[in-house]
Design an enzyme around this catalytic site. Structure first.
Site, PDB file in Angstrom:
ATOM      1  N   GLU A 206       0.820  -1.214   0.000  1.00 24.16           N
ATOM      2  CA  GLU A 206       0.000   0.000   0.000  1.00 24.16           C
ATOM      3  C   GLU A 206       0.856   1.268   0.000  1.00 24.16           C
ATOM      4  O   GLU A 206       0.440   2.308  -0.498  1.00 24.16           O
ATOM      5  CB  GLU A 206      -0.966   0.009   1.190  1.00 24.16           C
ATOM      6  CG  GLU A 206      -2.103  -1.013   1.080  1.00 24.16           C
ATOM      7  CD  GLU A 206      -1.715  -2.394   1.585  1.00 24.16           C
ATOM      8  OE1 GLU A 206      -0.531  -2.599   1.927  1.00 24.16           O
ATOM      9  OE2 GLU A 206      -2.610  -3.274   1.638  1.00 24.16           O
TER      10      GLU A 206
ATOM     11  N   PHE B 140     -11.273  -8.028  13.911  1.00 20.04           N
ATOM     12  CA  PHE B 140     -10.174  -8.401  13.031  1.00 20.04           C
ATOM     13  C   PHE B 140      -9.876  -7.266  12.044  1.00 20.04           C
ATOM     14  O   PHE B 140     -10.786  -6.756  11.387  1.00 20.04           O
ATOM     15  CB  PHE B 140     -10.521  -9.688  12.277  1.00 20.04           C
ATOM     16  CG  PHE B 140      -9.451 -10.095  11.305  1.00 20.04           C
ATOM     17  CD1 PHE B 140      -8.186 -10.474  11.764  1.00 20.04           C
ATOM     18  CD2 PHE B 140      -9.678 -10.058   9.941  1.00 20.04           C
ATOM     19  CE1 PHE B 140      -7.189 -10.826  10.871  1.00 20.04           C
ATOM     20  CE2 PHE B 140      -8.690 -10.416   9.040  1.00 20.04           C
ATOM     21  CZ  PHE B 140      -7.435 -10.795   9.514  1.00 20.04           C
ATOM     22  N   GLN B 141      -8.655  -6.860  11.975  1.00 22.79           N
ATOM     23  CA  GLN B 141      -8.194  -5.782  11.092  1.00 22.79           C
ATOM     24  C   GLN B 141      -8.922  -4.466  11.340  1.00 22.79           C
ATOM     25  O   GLN B 141      -9.072  -3.641  10.439  1.00 22.79           O
ATOM     26  CB  GLN B 141      -8.283  -6.192   9.616  1.00 22.79           C
ATOM     27  CG  GLN B 141      -7.274  -7.293   9.296  1.00 22.79           C
ATOM     28  CD  GLN B 141      -7.121  -7.559   7.824  1.00 22.79           C
ATOM     29  OE1 GLN B 141      -8.029  -7.348   7.037  1.00 22.79           O
ATOM     30  NE2 GLN B 141      -5.945  -8.044   7.438  1.00 22.79           N
TER      31      GLN B 141
ATOM     32  N   LYS C 193     -17.700  -1.582   6.107  1.00 20.95           N
ATOM     33  CA  LYS C 193     -18.105  -2.587   5.121  1.00 20.95           C
ATOM     34  C   LYS C 193     -19.622  -2.595   4.918  1.00 20.95           C
ATOM     35  O   LYS C 193     -20.104  -2.736   3.795  1.00 20.95           O
ATOM     36  CB  LYS C 193     -17.611  -3.963   5.575  1.00 20.95           C
ATOM     37  CG  LYS C 193     -17.622  -4.989   4.457  1.00 20.95           C
ATOM     38  CD  LYS C 193     -16.847  -6.247   4.835  1.00 20.95           C
ATOM     39  CE  LYS C 193     -16.922  -7.289   3.741  1.00 20.95           C
ATOM     40  NZ  LYS C 193     -16.140  -8.495   4.076  1.00 20.95           N
TER      41      LYS C 193
ATOM     42  N   MET D 129      24.056   9.732   1.828  1.00 22.60           N
ATOM     43  CA  MET D 129      23.851  11.014   2.491  1.00 22.60           C
ATOM     44  C   MET D 129      24.166  10.926   3.985  1.00 22.60           C
ATOM     45  O   MET D 129      24.743  11.843   4.569  1.00 22.60           O
ATOM     46  CB  MET D 129      22.408  11.488   2.265  1.00 22.60           C
ATOM     47  CG  MET D 129      22.126  12.879   2.782  1.00 22.60           C
ATOM     48  SD  MET D 129      23.255  14.087   2.071  1.00 22.60           S
ATOM     49  CE  MET D 129      22.288  14.698   0.709  1.00 22.60           C
TER      50      MET D 129
HETATM   51  C1  LIG Z   1      12.420   6.150   5.173  1.00 23.71           C
HETATM   52  C2  LIG Z   1      13.704   6.818   5.453  1.00 23.71           C
HETATM   53  N1  LIG Z   1      14.602   6.257   6.315  1.00 23.71           N
HETATM   54  C3  LIG Z   1      15.765   6.871   6.580  1.00 23.71           C
HETATM   55  C4  LIG Z   1      16.079   8.054   5.986  1.00 23.71           C
HETATM   56  C5  LIG Z   1      17.394   8.745   6.312  1.00 23.71           C
HETATM   57  N2  LIG Z   1      18.237   8.865   5.114  1.00 23.71           N
HETATM   58  C6  LIG Z   1      18.280   9.987   4.370  1.00 23.71           C
HETATM   59  S1  LIG Z   1      19.284   9.854   3.054  1.00 23.71           S
HETATM   60  C7  LIG Z   1      19.731   8.285   3.480  1.00 23.71           C
HETATM   61  C8  LIG Z   1      20.711   7.517   2.661  1.00 23.71           C
HETATM   62  C9  LIG Z   1      20.167   7.161   1.338  1.00 23.71           C
HETATM   63  O1  LIG Z   1      21.047   6.233   0.758  1.00 23.71           O
HETATM   64  P1  LIG Z   1      20.869   5.775  -0.738  1.00 23.71           P
HETATM   65  O2  LIG Z   1      19.465   5.426  -1.006  1.00 23.71           O
HETATM   66  O3  LIG Z   1      21.873   4.762  -1.062  1.00 23.71           O
HETATM   67  O4  LIG Z   1      21.128   7.126  -1.550  1.00 23.71           O
HETATM   68  P2  LIG Z   1      22.473   8.022  -1.599  1.00 23.71           P
HETATM   69  O5  LIG Z   1      22.399   9.020  -0.498  1.00 23.71           O
HETATM   70  O6  LIG Z   1      23.626   7.102  -1.456  1.00 23.71           O
HETATM   71  O7  LIG Z   1      22.389   8.671  -2.923  1.00 23.71           O
HETATM   72  C10 LIG Z   1      19.066   7.889   4.640  1.00 23.71           C
HETATM   73  C11 LIG Z   1      19.255   6.596   5.297  1.00 23.71           C
HETATM   74  C12 LIG Z   1      15.127   8.601   5.118  1.00 23.71           C
HETATM   75  N3  LIG Z   1      15.307   9.778   4.521  1.00 23.71           N
HETATM   76  N4  LIG Z   1      13.968   7.976   4.861  1.00 23.71           N
END
Ligand SMILES: Cc1ncc(C[n+]2csc(CCOP(=O)(O)OP(=O)(O)O)c2C)c(N)n1
Lengths: 195, 581
Positions: free
Chosen positions: B70, B132-133, B182, B496
Site C-alpha cells: 500500500e 479483526f483488522q 463494510k 547522504m
Molecule cells: C524512510 C527513510 N529512512 C531513513 C532516511 C534517512 N536517510 C536519508 S538519506 C539516506 C541515505 C540514502 O542512501 P541511498 O538510497 O543509497 O542514496 P544516496 O544518499 O547514497 O544517494 C538515509 C538513510 C530517510 N530519509 N527515509
C-alpha cells in the site's frame, strides 16, 4: 512574554474535530490549561473555549493553524481584559460540618456559593467566578473537611464581539465578504507597512 | 453493470429527483467517474471487498493498478498527481492496509499533494470492539491528512466523496482519507446522482486578495535595489509558471527555487539562478543575506531552505505570496503579506512594477556561480579520476533527454545531485519527496508519474539504499508494463548519512555500509531488462540504450563510494555560511 490567552473557536459540530484541534497544541508541546466545548449563539455551530499560557506570537500562529482546519470557521484569541469569563466550581462538604459551624455557612454566603444538593451526609455547593475566587473557597473549606472539589473549564464572552450570526451568513455565501477573512494586518496596517 | 449513473439535471430540482437503487460501493465508483478520477492505485482486502467486487464491473472505465504494497500505492498516486496535476486516488483495506498508507499521507501532506484515499473499515457495529483488522484509521491519520472522515451509512457516500475531491484539490492541496465501513459499502440506497461540491461554508480555499497589499508590495519592489525572487511548488500547484516568468522578466529579478519549485522555470532561463538551501547553489544562498527585498512565491521557508532562521535575510524586506494564510509569518516575519493564489496575485503585481535591469545585482549571482563552478561543479561534471560521479551521470542524461524527461528521484545524495544538475524545459518534471524526505518514494512515484503523463519519458533516479525500500514495485512494473527507466546510482553506501558521518561525526561510519543484491538479475526475475556499468566509456551508450529501450529498463551505474554533495549549509549555520568544500 507568556500570558494567559483565551482562544475562541467557532466550528462545525463534527466528530473528530476535537482531536484535530487538540493535536495542534500537543504537537507543539503546548499545554491546554482548560478546554470547553458547547453550542454557540448560532444554530449548528460549536464553540470551543481554550485557555493557554503562551506568547502572543505563538498564540497567533496557533490560531492560524486552527483556522486552517476544514471544519473550523473562525478562531479568535483574547487577553484577560478583552473578555468576560467565568469558571464553575463545585464543593462537597459534610452536612454536619455546616450545620454545626455557623462560620462555614457564613463563609459560603460570603463567597456567593449556592447549595445544589443537601443530604443528611453531605451538601454540594457551587459557585462561579474567577480562578482566585474559587481557589480561595477551597482554602477556607479545607479545614472543615472538603470531601470533593471540581472546577469546570473557562467559558468566556468576548467583550467586543457582535456574535456569530452575521459572520455565519457570510460564510454561507460562495464569495464571502471581506470581513470574514480579517487578519491582524488590517488593524495594524500602518504599523506593518512602515517597517 | 457497466453504465455510468449520471446525476439528474440540476435545474429540475422542483420535481423530486429520480433515484436508482444502488450499493454504497457502486456510489463510490460512480463518484470516481464523475470526478474523472479513472486511475486508481490500490490493494484489496477483506474490509474493502465490496468495492473491489463493484470495480469488477467498471474495469473498462476505471483503470486499477494493483501495486505490491500500500505504501507503493500511495506514492504512485502522489507521482500521478504531481505529473498530471490531477488528484491521485488510492484504495486500501482496513487495519494494516490503511496503516501502510501513513508514510505516504505524511509525505503528501507536507508536499501539498492532492490525494483521495479510500480505505475499507470493519462493519460499523464492530467499531471499537478490536475486531479483526480494525484500526482507528481516522485518529491515526488525523495529523497527516488535510481532512478525513468515516462513513458508516451509504447515503453519505456521494456528498462526502464530493467534499473529499473538493478539499483535496483546492486551496493548498493535500491528502484526504475516507474510511468506509463494510456495511456502508454493501448497503443499498436510493441514489439521486452525484453532484460535485464547490462550497463548504467552513472552508475557504482561497483567501481574499487585498489590493492594498498588492500596491504596498509593488511599492516596496519598485524601491528595491537588490530584489530576489525565491519560489516553490505553489507556482506549479497554482499553474502560474507563465505568470512567474512574466513577473521576473518585467522586473529583471534574479530567481531561485526550492526543491519542489524545480522545473517551474526552465533551467536555461537567464534569470534562473539555481537552487536554494542546504545543497543549493552558492549565489542564491549567500545573496539571500544580501538582497534588500526578498519576494517569496508559493514556498514555506522550510528549515532546509533557510538554515539558521535568526540569521536568515534579516536585512531584507520580505514579501510573501501564499495561498495558505498559516504560512505567512510562520517562520519568517513578513513585511508585506500577499495572501492569495499566485496565479492571480502575480499578474496584479506584474502590472504595478516598473521594468528594471538590475544588471550589477544579477552579475553578483554570476560571480558566485563562477566560483561554485570552479570549485565544485567542474569536478563533479568533468571528473579527472577514473571513478564516475553522480553529477556526470546526470549531465550525460541531460544531453540525451535534452531536458524533456520527467525525473523522479528518491532521497539522499543522488536526489540532491539530480536536483542540482538535471535540466528541465517544462513544469511538473521534477518529482521528489521534499518535506518528508521519504526513502522508497522514487520507484512507486515513477510508476504513478508515468500513468499521469503517459507520453513523457520517466526516469527514476534512485540510490542503492532507497531502491531496496520499495523494490517490490518492480512487480507492478512487470504486470502493467509500465515504461519507467530506473537509474540506480550505486555508491555502496547510505550515501547522504555517510556524508554527515564523515563531516560531523569524525568519519565514524555507523551502519551506512549497505550491500545490494545483483540489481540486474533482480530486474531480470521480473522480466525487466537491465545493465550495470562501472566505466565512464560505457556511460553514454548505456544511458542511450536505456532510453531507447521499449518498455521499462534498469541501469545501475557504479559511482564513487565516498563522494560528497557540495555546496552545503551545515545544520545550524546561516545560508551565508555555505561551504564549497
Ligand atoms: C524512510 C527513510 N529512512 C531513513 C532516511 C534517512 N536517510 C536519508 S538519506 C539516506 C541515505 C540514502 O542512501 P541511498 O538510497 O543509497 O542514496 P544516496 O544518499 O547514497 O544517494 C538515509 C538513510 C530517510 N530519509 N527515509
Amino acid at each position: 512574554m507568556k500570558k494567559e490567552y483565551t482562544i475562541t473557536v467557532y466550528t462545525e459540530n463534527q466528530i473528530g474535530l476535537l482531536n484535530r484541534i487538540a493535536i495542534i497544541f500537543s504537537r507543539r508541546k503546548i499545554n491546554i490549561e482548560s478546554l470547553n466545548t458547547s453550542p454557540s449563539e448560532s444554530e449548528g455551530i460549536h464553540r470551543f473555549t481554550i485557555l493557554i499560557n503562551e506568547t502572543e506570537e505563538v498564540v497567533r500562529k496557533l490560531c492560524r493553524q486552527i483556522e486552517k482546519q476544514v471544519e473550523v470557521l473562525k478562531a479568535y484569541y483574547n487577553t484577560e481584559d478583552e473578555i468576560v469569563w467565568q469558571e464553575l466550581a463545585m464543593y462537597k462538604v459534610s452536612t454536619d460540618a455546616i450545620a454545626e459551624k455557623v462560620k462555614v455557612e457564613r463563609l459560603l454566603r460570603e463567597y456567593g456559593a449556592r447549595a445544589v444538593v443537601i443530604r443528611k451526609d453531605y451538601t454540594v455547593f457551587e459557585t462561579s467566578g474567577h480562578r482566585e475566587e474559587t481557589d480561595r473557597l477551597i482554602k477556607v473549606l479545607e479545614p472543615h473537611g472538603l470531601i470533593e472539589f471540581v472546577r469546570s473549564a473557562r467559558v468566556a464572552i468576548i467583550k467586543s464581539s457582535n456574535g456569530f450570526h452575521e459572520k455565519l451568513k457570510q460564510f454561507e455565501q460562495l464569495e464571502p465578504g471581506e470581513e470574514v477573512i480579517e487578519n491582524e494586518y488590517l488593524s495594524k496596517q500602518a504599523e506593518v507597512f512602515s517597517m | 453493470m457497466d453504465t455510468v449513473i449520471t446525476a439528474p439535471n440540476k435545474t429540475a430540482t422542483s420535481t423530486p429527483k429520480p433515484t436508482v437503487s444502488i450499493s454504497g460501493s457502486q456510489a463510490v465508483l460512480d463518484a470516481l467517474l464523475a470526478e474523472n478520477a479513472t486511475t486508481i492505485f490500490g490493494y484489496p482486502g477483506g474490509a474493502i471487498m465490496p468495492i473491489y467486487d463493484a470495480l469488477y464491473d467498471y474495469t473498462n472505465q476505471i483503470k486499477h493498478i494493483l501495486v505490491r504494497h500500500e505504501q507503493g500505492a500511495i506514492h504512485a498516486a502522489q507521482g500521478y498527481a504531481r505529473s498530471s496535476g490531477k488528484t491521485g486516488v488510492v484504495f486500501a483495506t482496513s487495519g494494516p492496509g490503511a496503516t501502510n498508507l501513513v508514510t505516504g499521507l505524511a509525505d503528501a501532506m507536507i508536499d501539498s499533494t492532492p490525494l483521495v484515499c479510500i480505505t475499507g473499515q470493519v462493519f460499523a457495529h464492530l467499531l471499537g470492539t478490536d475486531a479483526f483488522q480494525e484500526v482507528d484509521v481516522i485518529n491515526i491519520t488525523t495529523p497527516v491528512t488535510k481532512w478525513n472522515y468515516q462513513i458508516t451509512d451509504a447515503t453519505e457516500i456521494p456528498h462526502v466523496l464530493a467534499k473529499a475531491f473538493f478539499i483535496a484539490g483546492t486551496g493548498r492541496p493535500g491528502p484526504v482519507l475516507i474510511d468506509i465501513t463494510k456495511n456502508a459499502q454493501l448497503q443499498k440506497f436510493e441514489y439521486s446522482g452525484y453532484e460535485k461540491c464547490n462550497h463548504i461554508r467552513s472552508y475557504r480555499p482561497k483567501p481574499i486578495i487585498r489590493k492594498s497589499y498588492i500596491e504596498e508590495a509593488a511599492k516596496v519592489i519598485n524601491e528595491a535595489k537588490k530584489p530576489f525572487v525565491i519560489f516553490g511548488q505553489g507556482v506549479i500547484l497554482g499553474k502560474a509558471e507563465q505568470e512567474l516568468k512574466a513577473f521576473i522578466e518585467k522586473g529583471n529579478f534574479p530567481a531561485a527555487w526550492t526543491v519542489l519549485g524545480l522545473s517551474a522555470l526552465p533551467t536555461e532561463h537567464p534569470l534562473n539562478m539555481g537552487m536554494l538551501g542546504m545543497h543549493g547553489n552558492y549565489g542564491p544562498n549567500v545573496l539571500t543575506n544580501e538582497c534588500d527585498v526578498l519576494i517569496a512565491v508559493g514556498m514555506r521557508f522550510d528549515d532546509r531552505v533557510t538554515g539558521r532562521l535568526d540569521k536568515y535575510a534579516k536585512q531584507a524586506k520580505v514579501i510573501h505570496l501564499d495561498i495558505d494564510p498559516a504560512e505567512i509569518d510562520k517562520n519568517v516575519q513578513t513585511t508585506v503579506p500577499v495572501w492569495g493564489d499566485c496565479k492571480e496575485t502575480l499578474p496584479m503585481l506584474t502590472q504595478l512594477i516598473q521594468p528594471n535591469n538590475h544588471t550589477a545585482w544579477i552579475n553578483r549571482f554570476r560571480e558566485y556561480a563562477q566560483q561554485e563552478y570552479d570549485v565544485v561543479i567542474q569536478n563533479e561534471l568533468n571528473p579527472t579520476s577514473p571513478i564516475m560521479t553522480m553529477g556526470e551521470v546526470i549531465k550525460t542524461l541531460n544531453e540525451l533527454t535534452n531536458g524533456d524527461a520527467i525525473v523522479v528521484t528518491d532521497v539522499g545524495q543522488h536526489q540532491m545531485v539530480a536536483c542540482r544538475y538535471a535540466k528541465f524545459n517544462q513544469s511538473k518534471s521534477n518529482i521528489t519527496s521534499g518535506g518528508a524526505g521519504t526513502m522508497g518514494f522514487g520507484l512507486p512515484a515513477a510508476i504513478g508519474a508515468k500513468f499521469g503523463a503517459p507520453n513523457r519519458t520517466v526516469v527514476a533516479i534512485i540510490g542503492d539504499g532507497g531502491f531496496q525500500m520499495t523494490l517490490q514495485e518492480l512487480g507492478t512494473i512487470m504486470q502493467f508494463n509500465v515504461d519507467v527507466k530506473i537509474l540506480i546510482l550505486n555508491n555502496e553506501f547510505l550515501g547522504m548519512v555517510r556524508q554527515w558521518q564523515q563531516l560531523f561525526h569524525d568519519k565514524r561510519y555507523s551502519f551506512v555500509d549497505i550491500t545490494s543484491p545483483n540489481f540486474v538479475q533482480l530486474a531480470k526475475a521480473y522480466h525487466i531488462e537491465g545493465n550495470s556499468i562501472k566505466d565512464r566509456s560505457q556511460l553514454k551508450n548505456a544511458l542511450q540504450t536505456m532510453l531507447n529501450h521499449k518498455g521499462s529498463y534498469l541501469l545501475e551505474v557504479m559511482v564513487g563510494k565516498e563522494n560528497n554533495v557540495f555546496p552545503m549549509v551545515p545544520q545550524g549555520c546561516s545560508v551565508a555560511e555555505i561551504r564549497l568544500q
